[in-house]
Design a protein around this motif. Structure first.
Motif, short mmCIF file in Angstrom:
data_model
loop_
_atom_site.label_atom_id
_atom_site.label_comp_id
_atom_site.label_asym_id
_atom_site.label_seq_id
_atom_site.Cartn_x
_atom_site.Cartn_y
_atom_site.Cartn_z
N ASN A 404 0.45 -1.66 -0.02
CA ASN A 404 -0.44 0.00 -0.32
C ASN A 404 0.71 0.64 -0.14
OD1 ASN A 404 -2.48 1.16 0.14
ND2 ASN A 404 -2.69 1.61 2.08
N GLU A 405 2.14 1.18 -0.44
CA GLU A 405 3.15 2.65 -0.24
C GLU A 405 3.75 2.76 -1.59
OE1 GLU A 405 6.35 3.30 2.93
OE2 GLU A 405 7.25 1.72 1.34
N LEU A 406 4.14 4.27 -1.95
CA LEU A 406 4.59 4.06 -3.23
C LEU A 406 6.32 4.82 -2.24
CD1 LEU A 406 2.23 6.27 -5.31
CD2 LEU A 406 2.63 3.90 -5.06
N GLN A 407 7.29 4.19 -2.92
CA GLN A 407 8.40 4.84 -2.89
C GLN A 407 9.10 5.87 -3.78
OE1 GLN A 407 11.52 1.99 -1.56
NE2 GLN A 407 9.80 1.13 -0.07
N ILE A 408 9.03 6.91 -4.08
CA ILE A 408 9.29 8.01 -4.94
C ILE A 408 11.03 8.20 -4.27
CG2 ILE A 408 9.36 10.09 -5.70
CD1 ILE A 408 6.36 9.74 -5.34
N VAL A 409 11.94 8.27 -5.73
CA VAL A 409 13.24 8.95 -4.90
C VAL A 409 13.62 9.73 -5.72
CG1 VAL A 409 16.57 7.59 -5.91
CG2 VAL A 409 13.90 6.23 -4.44
N THR A 410 14.07 11.47 -5.66
CA THR A 410 14.94 12.32 -6.37
C THR A 410 16.12 12.27 -6.48
OG1 THR A 410 14.50 13.46 -4.60
CG2 THR A 410 12.51 13.51 -6.14
N GLN A 411 17.16 12.92 -6.72
CA GLN A 411 18.22 13.74 -6.19
C GLN A 411 17.93 15.11 -6.23
OE1 GLN A 411 20.74 15.98 -8.55
NE2 GLN A 411 21.64 15.27 -6.57
N LEU A 422 14.70 9.65 -0.33
CA LEU A 422 13.31 8.66 -0.93
C LEU A 422 12.33 9.51 0.32
CD1 LEU A 422 12.45 5.54 -1.72
CD2 LEU A 422 13.37 5.13 1.01
N ARG A 423 11.38 9.67 -0.25
CA ARG A 423 10.08 9.38 0.28
C ARG A 423 9.11 8.11 0.39
NH1 ARG A 423 11.55 14.46 -2.54
NH2 ARG A 423 11.73 16.60 -1.16
N ARG A 424 8.14 8.16 1.42
CA ARG A 424 7.46 7.51 1.18
C ARG A 424 5.88 7.42 1.42
NH1 ARG A 424 10.17 2.36 2.47
NH2 ARG A 424 11.42 2.73 3.26
N VAL A 425 4.94 7.27 0.20
CA VAL A 425 3.60 7.81 0.18
C VAL A 425 2.90 6.88 0.54
CG1 VAL A 425 2.00 9.26 -1.37
CG2 VAL A 425 4.65 9.68 -1.44
N ASN A 426 1.97 6.87 1.25
CA ASN A 426 0.46 6.16 1.56
C ASN A 426 -0.59 5.66 0.71
OD1 ASN A 426 -1.98 4.93 2.10
ND2 ASN A 426 -0.57 4.11 5.20
N ALA A 427 -0.61 5.26 -0.49
CA ALA A 427 -1.18 5.29 -1.36
C ALA A 427 -2.87 4.85 -1.07
CB ALA A 427 -1.23 3.84 -2.42
N PRO A 435 11.69 13.47 3.21
CA PRO A 435 12.66 12.85 2.21
C PRO A 435 13.50 11.72 3.40
CG PRO A 435 12.73 15.47 2.40
CD PRO A 435 11.34 14.72 3.47
N LYS A 436 14.21 11.12 2.55
CA LYS A 436 15.18 10.07 3.57
C LYS A 436 16.96 10.27 2.40
CE LYS A 436 17.42 7.54 6.76
NZ LYS A 436 16.80 8.13 8.48
N LYS A 437 17.41 11.44 3.26
CA LYS A 437 19.18 11.10 2.79
C LYS A 437 18.82 9.20 2.93
CE LYS A 437 22.65 13.04 3.63
NZ LYS A 437 23.39 13.48 4.19
N LEU A 438 20.42 8.54 1.78
CA LEU A 438 19.97 7.77 1.49
C LEU A 438 21.98 7.40 1.78
CD1 LEU A 438 18.59 6.21 -1.53
CD2 LEU A 438 17.63 6.44 0.87
N GLY A 439 22.44 8.75 1.80
CA GLY A 439 23.74 8.61 2.17
C GLY A 439 24.87 8.42 1.31
#
Length: 484
Positions: A404-411, A422-427, A435-439
């Motif tokens: 039930n989740e979308l994962q969205i990656v942006t730079q 990384l952002r997580r969206v409840n569909a 937004p979560k840093k991927l390090g």
């Protein structure tokens, strides 16, 4: 420009979807790889936007690399980022890559060839187990004076449909198509005749896993969405058309942008942004569903109006003061396993001419439940800028659905930190995580820093992505990011 790309495995421990602190990383593997940035005549529409594909039933993946002006390569890597095999794919003068796809048995690189005497599409099949190439197979011929031919591949990769346009002056009057199976054996030739339509726009060809073919298009002076269905077991054609534009409240409204997406079972959803003809003001978002398993009817979802209140939400999210919506284009129609649906649009534009930077701003998300009823909408603000050489290859986003989740990656560069986020969206609800840093500490200079084309998910916790770690480094990295 040539880059030596180093391949690293990065195991990341994510403390939680809402954590905003840095993430620790562990270096696992490294290997050499060559990459040449793509050169394209159309910076808005990439022909091969996805160059990393999971290998079905395994934890491996294949990558389409660009080694030089005359050679691409397909490489397979295992879960430990060990290179399993490499297959070189030469490209001659006048040739370019049209499509990259895979099924359970082979990867497929479709090549477009054009010179003064001929134009055609051919496919190079590559065995996924051994990396052995088969001889190229010509799919379709066209006159060098014709429009560029195209290809559609079914969701499971086992049906390949090559087609060419038949025109009168500049107007498309028909499409000639040839369907192939997984072994590239010809199954059927077909003509899609549009002489009865008059003017038509934006025809798109789709093929389902069973070989059924669909043509989606805009017709009737940009007012109607049309769909034509061509089955293998009959020559009958099912034609459906529905008006989404027209005159509403004294305002003439036309279709401005469309996005059609087909599910593996042949269900097609079409999203359309409509604008006022005289002013260009954004008017509404409309969604149409075609379900061949339910008698083949078209079903409308209630429209979403772009009201002044919605513009105020956009300005608030992006801390802007725009007087109207502009440069917002449909980009994805995403399905979740429990039948929720999310339409995604993105603001993209150039500052000026071809030598100007390109920008990708806010994401507009519209959620629907299993009955195609609008349930939520949200705006994700971002501020991405790419150099003229990169165009839209290095900015924008990638999205995937898990449960039930979308994962969205942006730079992006947030709080003075340039990284992949990384952002997580409840569909179901539209709630968006921070937004979560991927390090990865992506470089923030004007040179190539992130190649979005290689970003993909191997599963809900494993992301593959290509980036350059800092300004001092001339090398890109292919990162394997594992979240806990």
């Amino acid at each position: 420009m040539n880059f030596t790309v180093k391949i690293w495995g990065v195991a990341l421990s994510l403390a939680g979807a809402l954590c905003t602190g840095p993430v620790s990383a562990q270096r696992v593997k490294t290997a050499a790889f060559s990459y040449v940035p793509e050169q394209t005549d159309d910076r808005y529409n990439q022909r091969v936007p996805r160059k990393t594909l999971p290998v079905a039933g395994t934890t491996d993946f294949v990558v389409l690399g660009h080694r030089s002006a005359t050679e691409y390569s397909v490489e397979r890597y295992d879960a430990e980022l060990k290179k399993v095999w490499t297959a070189a794919v030469p490209v001659a003068a006048g040739e370019s890559i049209e499509t990259f796809a895979a099924n359970t048995e082979q990867a497929m690189v479709v090549i477009h060839h054009k010179d003064a005497a001929a134009q055609y599409l051919s496919v190079v099949p590559i065995n996924l187990k051994s990396g052995q190439k088969a001889n190229p197979k010509k799919l379709i011929d066209a006159s060098p004076r014709d429009r560029r031919p195209g290809v559609a591949i079914s969701p499971d990769g086992k049906r390949i449909l090559a087609f060419r346009y038949l025109t009168r002056e500049v107007q498309i009057k028909a499409i000639s198509a040839t369907l192939y199976d997984q072994q590239l054996t010809k199954l059927k030739d077909r003509i899609y005749d549009f002489h009865d339509l008059g003017d038509l726009f934006s025809p798109a060809v789709h093929v389902a896993n069973d070989g059924t073919q669909y043509v989606t298009l805009v017709s009737d002076k940009m007012k109607k969405l049309s769909l034509r269905r061509y089955r293998l077991d009959t020559n009958d054609v099912q034609v459906l058309s529905v008006a989404v534009g027209g005159t509403f409240g004294g305002k003439a409204v036309n279709v401005f942008d469309t996005k059609f997406t087909m599910q593996p079972n042949g269900v097609i959803f079409g999203a359309a942004i409509c604008t006022e003809r005289e002013t260009g003001q954004y008017y509404s978002l409309k969604l149409v569903k075609f379900d061949p398993t339910q008698g083949g009817d078209l079903k409308f979802a209630p429209e979403f109006r772009f009201t002044p209140e919605y513009l105020a939400e956009v300005n608030k999210a992006g801390q802007t003061s725009s007087k109207r919506l502009e440069d917002v284009y449909l980009s994805d129609v995403v399905f979740t396993p429990d039948s929720a649906l999310v339409v995604v649009a993105e603001k993209k534009y150039e500052e000026g001419g071809d030598d100007s930077p390109t920008h990708a701003r806010e994401l507009h998300l519209f959620g629907y439940n299993q009955f195609q009823t609008p349930t939520w909408h949200t705006i994700i603000a971002k501020n991405q800028v790419a150099s003229p050489a990169e165009g839209f290859a290095g900015i924008g986003y990638r999205v995937a659905a898990f449960g039930n989740e979308l994962q969205i990656v942006t730079q992006e560069k947030l709080k003075n930190k340039s990284d992949l986020y990384l952002r997580r969206v409840n569909a179901r609800t539209g709630v968006v995580s921070e937004p979560k840093k991927l390090g990865l500490n992506v470089a923030s200079d004007q040179n190539l820093a992130y190649v979005k084309d290689f970003t993909t998910w191997l599963d809900a916790k494993t992301i593959i992505g290509v980036s350059r770690p800092n300004k001092k480094s001339a090398a890109l990295m292919l990162n394997k990011i594992v979240s806990k």
